[in-house]
Design a protein around this motif. Structure first.
Motif, PDB file in Angstrom:
ATOM      1  N   UNK A 127       5.522  72.359  55.399  1.00 53.92           N
ATOM      2  CA  UNK A 127       5.752  71.010  54.900  1.00 53.92           C
ATOM      3  C   UNK A 127       4.522  70.126  55.065  1.00 53.92           C
ATOM      4  N   UNK A 128       3.624  70.512  55.960  1.00 56.47           N
ATOM      5  CA  UNK A 128       2.413  69.733  56.231  1.00 56.47           C
ATOM      6  C   UNK A 128       1.241  70.378  55.498  1.00 56.47           C
ATOM      7  N   UNK A 129       0.477  69.613  54.707  1.00 57.82           N
ATOM      8  CA  UNK A 129      -0.642  70.241  53.994  1.00 57.82           C
ATOM      9  C   UNK A 129      -1.747  70.743  54.919  1.00 57.82           C
ATOM     10  N   UNK A 130      -1.949  70.113  56.061  1.00 54.58           N
ATOM     11  CA  UNK A 130      -2.953  70.581  57.013  1.00 54.58           C
ATOM     12  C   UNK A 130      -4.377  70.320  56.568  1.00 54.58           C
ATOM     13  N   UNK A 131      -5.315  70.624  57.445  1.00 62.02           N
ATOM     14  CA  UNK A 131      -6.729  70.395  57.142  1.00 62.02           C
ATOM     15  C   UNK A 131      -7.282  71.426  56.168  1.00 62.02           C
ATOM     16  N   UNK A 132      -6.781  72.636  56.229  1.00 61.12           N
ATOM     17  CA  UNK A 132      -7.330  73.717  55.415  1.00 61.12           C
ATOM     18  C   UNK A 132      -6.538  73.976  54.146  1.00 61.12           C
TER      19      UNK A 132
ATOM     20  N   UNK B  52      -3.837  78.541  55.241  1.00 56.23           N
ATOM     21  CA  UNK B  52      -2.995  78.614  56.427  1.00 56.23           C
ATOM     22  C   UNK B  52      -2.057  79.806  56.399  1.00 56.23           C
ATOM     23  N   UNK B  53      -1.452  80.056  55.242  1.00 51.55           N
ATOM     24  CA  UNK B  53      -0.532  81.186  55.128  1.00 51.55           C
ATOM     25  C   UNK B  53      -1.282  82.513  55.197  1.00 51.55           C
ATOM     26  N   UNK B  54      -2.439  82.596  54.571  1.00 50.72           N
ATOM     27  CA  UNK B  54      -3.232  83.829  54.641  1.00 50.72           C
ATOM     28  C   UNK B  54      -3.717  84.093  56.072  1.00 50.72           C
ATOM     29  N   UNK B  55      -4.179  83.058  56.745  1.00 49.97           N
ATOM     30  CA  UNK B  55      -4.581  83.214  58.143  1.00 49.97           C
ATOM     31  C   UNK B  55      -3.375  83.579  59.004  1.00 49.97           C
ATOM     32  N   UNK B  56      -2.237  82.973  58.704  1.00 42.53           N
ATOM     33  CA  UNK B  56      -1.007  83.283  59.437  1.00 42.53           C
ATOM     34  C   UNK B  56      -0.575  84.723  59.249  1.00 42.53           C
TER      35      UNK B  56
ATOM     36  N   UNK C 255       5.417  77.191  73.535  1.00 37.98           N
ATOM     37  CA  UNK C 255       4.838  78.005  72.459  1.00 37.98           C
ATOM     38  C   UNK C 255       5.283  77.485  71.093  1.00 37.98           C
ATOM     39  N   UNK C 256       6.544  77.089  70.981  1.00 38.34           N
ATOM     40  CA  UNK C 256       7.044  76.533  69.724  1.00 38.34           C
ATOM     41  C   UNK C 256       6.319  75.235  69.380  1.00 38.34           C
ATOM     42  N   UNK C 257       6.171  74.351  70.358  1.00 33.48           N
ATOM     43  CA  UNK C 257       5.485  73.087  70.103  1.00 33.48           C
ATOM     44  C   UNK C 257       4.011  73.303  69.754  1.00 33.48           C
ATOM     45  N   UNK C 258       3.366  74.273  70.408  1.00 40.70           N
ATOM     46  CA  UNK C 258       1.973  74.578  70.074  1.00 40.70           C
ATOM     47  C   UNK C 258       1.857  75.127  68.649  1.00 40.70           C
ATOM     48  N   UNK C 259       2.798  75.996  68.277  1.00 40.04           N
ATOM     49  CA  UNK C 259       2.781  76.545  66.914  1.00 40.04           C
ATOM     50  C   UNK C 259       3.039  75.452  65.890  1.00 40.04           C
ATOM     51  N   UNK C 260       3.934  74.546  66.221  1.00 34.13           N
ATOM     52  CA  UNK C 260       4.228  73.431  65.323  1.00 34.13           C
ATOM     53  C   UNK C 260       3.029  72.499  65.215  1.00 34.13           C
ATOM     54  N   UNK C 261       2.379  72.217  66.349  1.00 31.62           N
ATOM     55  CA  UNK C 261       1.212  71.338  66.342  1.00 31.62           C
ATOM     56  C   UNK C 261       0.022  71.934  65.627  1.00 31.62           C
ATOM     57  N   UNK C 262      -0.108  73.250  65.676  1.00 30.82           N
ATOM     58  CA  UNK C 262      -1.246  73.884  64.993  1.00 30.82           C
ATOM     59  C   UNK C 262      -1.117  73.808  63.476  1.00 30.82           C
TER      60      UNK C 262
ATOM     61  N   UNK D 277      -3.618  71.782  61.466  1.00 28.90           N
ATOM     62  CA  UNK D 277      -4.916  72.376  61.145  1.00 28.90           C
ATOM     63  C   UNK D 277      -4.743  73.525  60.162  1.00 28.90           C
ATOM     64  N   UNK D 278      -3.916  74.502  60.526  1.00 26.34           N
ATOM     65  CA  UNK D 278      -3.635  75.666  59.672  1.00 26.34           C
ATOM     66  C   UNK D 278      -2.125  75.737  59.437  1.00 26.34           C
ATOM     67  N   UNK D 279      -1.644  75.291  58.309  1.00 29.97           N
ATOM     68  CA  UNK D 279      -0.196  75.282  58.074  1.00 29.97           C
ATOM     69  C   UNK D 279       0.414  76.679  58.201  1.00 29.97           C
TER      70      UNK D 279
END
Length: 187
Positions: free
Chosen positions: A25-30, A35-39, A95-102, A105-107
């Motif tokens: 839902x967040x466009x992110x910096x990249x 983001x999906x490819x990196x994910x 871990x969930x909050x860190x993944x959500x916060x990241x 940067x990388x959606x």
């Protein structure tokens, strides 16, 4: 013992899927595409690393396993799952909050990394299940050894594994729920 390995798989998977979905839902910096490819790359790498790490230690402990004695304290599957998840609740939340916060940067990448960790734990539990089937015995860790150092089934406190017959307890090889136990409880 495979139950302890498998205990974190479902929460990590579902929290990762939730974080990845929210991250889209967040466009992110990249941007979403990167983001999906990196994910996806992180998902595959995390699943492979988690599934393969410390296999030699598992195998060594399994080869030196001794028959469970009367004084050995062993837990059922349901108790082991509940204890592990309660003990690691805050780590899962962080871990969930860190993944959500990241995701800013990388959606979706952090969520996919978390989900890949859960898949890696499932793969490791399946490997342990094949090991248990080949030995025709369930592998157990004594509860008093498991309670030290946060419940790591191959930690320094664990000196060896215990074995029981394949029909002991409420877990099937690999830590899955035993189907016969389900049929008995429904009747």
């Amino acid at each position: 013992m495979a139950v302890v390995v498998r205990a974190g798989a479902a929460p990590l998977w579902w929290l990762g899927v939730l974080a990845a979905g929210a991250g889209l839902l967040v466009p992110g910096l990249t941007g979403r595409r990167i983001g999906v490819l990196a994910g996806a790359a992180l998902f595959l790498a995390a699943a492979a690393v988690v599934a393969c790490v410390r296999r030699r230690r598992y195998r060594e402990l399994a080869q030196g396993a001794s028959r469970a004695a009367r004084y050995d304290l062993l837990q059922d599957r349901a108790v082991s799952l509940r204890v592990w998840r309660r003990r690691h609740l805050w780590w899962l939340l962080l871990a969930f909050l860190a993944a959500l916060g990241s995701s800013f940067a990388l959606p979706a990448a952090g969520g996919m990394l978390l989900a890949g960790t859960g898949v890696g734990l499932w793969l490791k539990a399946a490997w342990l299940g094949r090991l248990e089937r080949s030995e025709d015995a369930l592998l157990w860790v004594r509860v008093d050894w498991l309670d030290k150092r946060g419940g790591n089934p191959v930690g320094k406190a664990v000196r060896d594994y215990r074995t029981t017959g394949i029909a002991a307890g409420d877990a099937a090889p690999g830590g899955a729920r035993r189907r016969a136990a389900l049929a008995r409880s429904a009747a």
